[in-house]
Design a protein around this motif. Sequence first.
Motif, PDB file in Angstrom:
ATOM      1  N   TRP A  17       0.849  -1.186   0.000  1.00  0.00           N
ATOM      2  CA  TRP A  17       0.000   0.000   0.000  1.00  0.00           C
ATOM      3  C   TRP A  17       0.882   1.231   0.000  1.00  0.00           C
ATOM      4  O   TRP A  17       1.430   1.615   1.027  1.00  0.00           O
ATOM      5  CB  TRP A  17      -0.928  -0.006   1.198  1.00  0.00           C
ATOM      6  CG  TRP A  17      -1.927   1.084   1.143  1.00  0.00           C
ATOM      7  CD1 TRP A  17      -2.844   1.313   0.174  1.00  0.00           C
ATOM      8  CD2 TRP A  17      -2.109   2.128   2.102  1.00  0.00           C
ATOM      9  NE1 TRP A  17      -3.590   2.416   0.465  1.00  0.00           N
ATOM     10  CE2 TRP A  17      -3.160   2.938   1.641  1.00  0.00           C
ATOM     11  CE3 TRP A  17      -1.490   2.453   3.289  1.00  0.00           C
ATOM     12  CZ2 TRP A  17      -3.594   4.039   2.333  1.00  0.00           C
ATOM     13  CZ3 TRP A  17      -1.938   3.549   3.972  1.00  0.00           C
ATOM     14  CH2 TRP A  17      -2.982   4.319   3.496  1.00  0.00           C
ATOM     15  N   PRO A  18       1.046   1.888  -1.148  1.00  0.00           N
ATOM     16  CA  PRO A  18       1.967   3.027  -1.234  1.00  0.00           C
ATOM     17  C   PRO A  18       1.369   4.295  -0.630  1.00  0.00           C
ATOM     18  O   PRO A  18       0.810   5.133  -1.324  1.00  0.00           O
ATOM     19  CB  PRO A  18       2.196   3.172  -2.731  1.00  0.00           C
ATOM     20  CG  PRO A  18       0.943   2.649  -3.347  1.00  0.00           C
ATOM     21  CD  PRO A  18       0.447   1.574  -2.427  1.00  0.00           C
ATOM     22  N   THR A  20       2.706   6.914   0.493  1.00  0.00           N
ATOM     23  CA  THR A  20       3.291   8.175   0.027  1.00  0.00           C
ATOM     24  C   THR A  20       2.631   8.631  -1.268  1.00  0.00           C
ATOM     25  O   THR A  20       2.407   9.830  -1.448  1.00  0.00           O
ATOM     26  CB  THR A  20       4.810   8.025  -0.183  1.00  0.00           C
ATOM     27  OG1 THR A  20       5.053   6.927  -1.051  1.00  0.00           O
ATOM     28  CG2 THR A  20       5.531   7.803   1.125  1.00  0.00           C
ATOM     29  N   ASN A  21       2.294   7.710  -2.152  1.00  0.00           N
ATOM     30  CA  ASN A  21       1.620   8.086  -3.402  1.00  0.00           C
ATOM     31  C   ASN A  21       0.234   8.661  -3.127  1.00  0.00           C
ATOM     32  O   ASN A  21      -0.177   9.648  -3.749  1.00  0.00           O
ATOM     33  CB  ASN A  21       1.501   6.886  -4.336  1.00  0.00           C
ATOM     34  CG  ASN A  21       2.828   6.389  -4.813  1.00  0.00           C
ATOM     35  OD1 ASN A  21       3.837   7.077  -4.674  1.00  0.00           O
ATOM     36  ND2 ASN A  21       2.852   5.196  -5.355  1.00  0.00           N
ATOM     37  N   VAL A  22      -0.488   8.046  -2.202  1.00  0.00           N
ATOM     38  CA  VAL A  22      -1.833   8.531  -1.867  1.00  0.00           C
ATOM     39  C   VAL A  22      -1.747   9.913  -1.232  1.00  0.00           C
ATOM     40  O   VAL A  22      -2.518  10.819  -1.586  1.00  0.00           O
ATOM     41  CB  VAL A  22      -2.552   7.536  -0.930  1.00  0.00           C
ATOM     42  CG1 VAL A  22      -3.884   8.085  -0.480  1.00  0.00           C
ATOM     43  CG2 VAL A  22      -2.743   6.200  -1.617  1.00  0.00           C
ATOM     44  N   GLN A  24       0.655  12.116  -1.581  1.00  0.00           N
ATOM     45  CA  GLN A  24       1.071  13.088  -2.596  1.00  0.00           C
ATOM     46  C   GLN A  24      -0.118  13.511  -3.449  1.00  0.00           C
ATOM     47  O   GLN A  24      -0.279  14.696  -3.777  1.00  0.00           O
ATOM     48  CB  GLN A  24       2.172  12.502  -3.476  1.00  0.00           C
ATOM     49  CG  GLN A  24       3.512  12.443  -2.798  1.00  0.00           C
ATOM     50  CD  GLN A  24       4.551  11.720  -3.639  1.00  0.00           C
ATOM     51  OE1 GLN A  24       4.239  11.140  -4.669  1.00  0.00           O
ATOM     52  NE2 GLN A  24       5.796  11.748  -3.180  1.00  0.00           N
ATOM     53  N   SER A  25      -0.965  12.576  -3.788  1.00  0.00           N
ATOM     54  CA  SER A  25      -2.163  12.899  -4.557  1.00  0.00           C
ATOM     55  C   SER A  25      -3.091  13.810  -3.756  1.00  0.00           C
ATOM     56  O   SER A  25      -3.669  14.766  -4.294  1.00  0.00           O
ATOM     57  CB  SER A  25      -2.888  11.608  -4.944  1.00  0.00           C
ATOM     58  OG  SER A  25      -4.116  11.887  -5.552  1.00  0.00           O
ATOM     59  N   ARG A  28      -1.732  17.336  -3.740  1.00  0.00           N
ATOM     60  CA  ARG A  28      -2.067  18.054  -4.973  1.00  0.00           C
ATOM     61  C   ARG A  28      -3.507  18.560  -4.926  1.00  0.00           C
ATOM     62  O   ARG A  28      -3.804  19.662  -5.390  1.00  0.00           O
ATOM     63  CB  ARG A  28      -1.845  17.149  -6.183  1.00  0.00           C
ATOM     64  CG  ARG A  28      -0.375  16.933  -6.494  1.00  0.00           C
ATOM     65  CD  ARG A  28      -0.172  16.245  -7.835  1.00  0.00           C
ATOM     66  NE  ARG A  28      -0.686  14.880  -7.854  1.00  0.00           N
ATOM     67  CZ  ARG A  28       0.017  13.806  -7.506  1.00  0.00           C
ATOM     68  NH1 ARG A  28       1.256  13.943  -7.093  1.00  0.00           N
ATOM     69  NH2 ARG A  28      -0.513  12.610  -7.583  1.00  0.00           N
ATOM     70  N   LYS A  57     -10.295   9.717  -1.170  1.00  0.00           N
ATOM     71  CA  LYS A  57      -9.046   9.074  -1.596  1.00  0.00           C
ATOM     72  C   LYS A  57      -8.411   8.301  -0.443  1.00  0.00           C
ATOM     73  O   LYS A  57      -7.903   7.199  -0.624  1.00  0.00           O
ATOM     74  CB  LYS A  57      -8.037  10.114  -2.094  1.00  0.00           C
ATOM     75  CG  LYS A  57      -8.319  10.661  -3.456  1.00  0.00           C
ATOM     76  CD  LYS A  57      -7.240  11.653  -3.850  1.00  0.00           C
ATOM     77  CE  LYS A  57      -7.592  12.345  -5.146  1.00  0.00           C
ATOM     78  NZ  LYS A  57      -6.586  13.337  -5.538  1.00  0.00           N
ATOM     79  N   ASP A  73       2.111   4.282   9.021  1.00  0.00           N
ATOM     80  CA  ASP A  73       1.209   4.718   7.953  1.00  0.00           C
ATOM     81  C   ASP A  73       0.027   5.499   8.524  1.00  0.00           C
ATOM     82  O   ASP A  73      -0.354   6.546   8.006  1.00  0.00           O
ATOM     83  CB  ASP A  73       0.681   3.521   7.160  1.00  0.00           C
ATOM     84  CG  ASP A  73       1.746   2.854   6.330  1.00  0.00           C
ATOM     85  OD1 ASP A  73       2.772   3.498   6.040  1.00  0.00           O
ATOM     86  OD2 ASP A  73       1.546   1.677   5.960  1.00  0.00           O
TER      87      ASP A  73
END
Length: 163
Positions: A17-18, A20-22, A24-25, A28, A57, A73
Amino acid sequence: TQYPLLFVIFAVLERWWPITNVLQSCARSMYALHVLRSHGLSSPDLQIVFKAVVVSKLTYASCAWIGFATAADRNKIDKFLTRCTRLGYCKGGSFSDLCELADSRLFQKVMNNRDHLLNNYLPPHSERTYDLRLRRHSLTLPVKGTKLNSSNFVIRLLFKDVY
């Protein structure tokens, strides 16, 4: 090794489960909220947009993956939500509260609907001859087993509030 769980394949040995990607989104999206505020959108309307975009999200399929998320997390998400509260985009509350609410709603839907897809994964009802206190459900409690098994949505909610 991979285990199917709620139609999502989780890789046990990999970081599946990334976060950091979530995040970062979501960051934004925070910029978009900043632009909306600068164009005159009111605070209650900003909170509605925040809930629709950012919270959705963060909590997407949370019932399936929250049992497998690490404390680090969860802390990252809570820090992000704290920052959003300071900026006035949300009213507060922790990520754990959001997930518990989603878990409880889904569990009640599964319990009350015999045709629900997850109803097949529930254990049979137990026959009790005594009535000591109210319980969340009248289902037989399975053996918890491994950490992987106890992180499962159904097992987690069966053992919730069991003293």
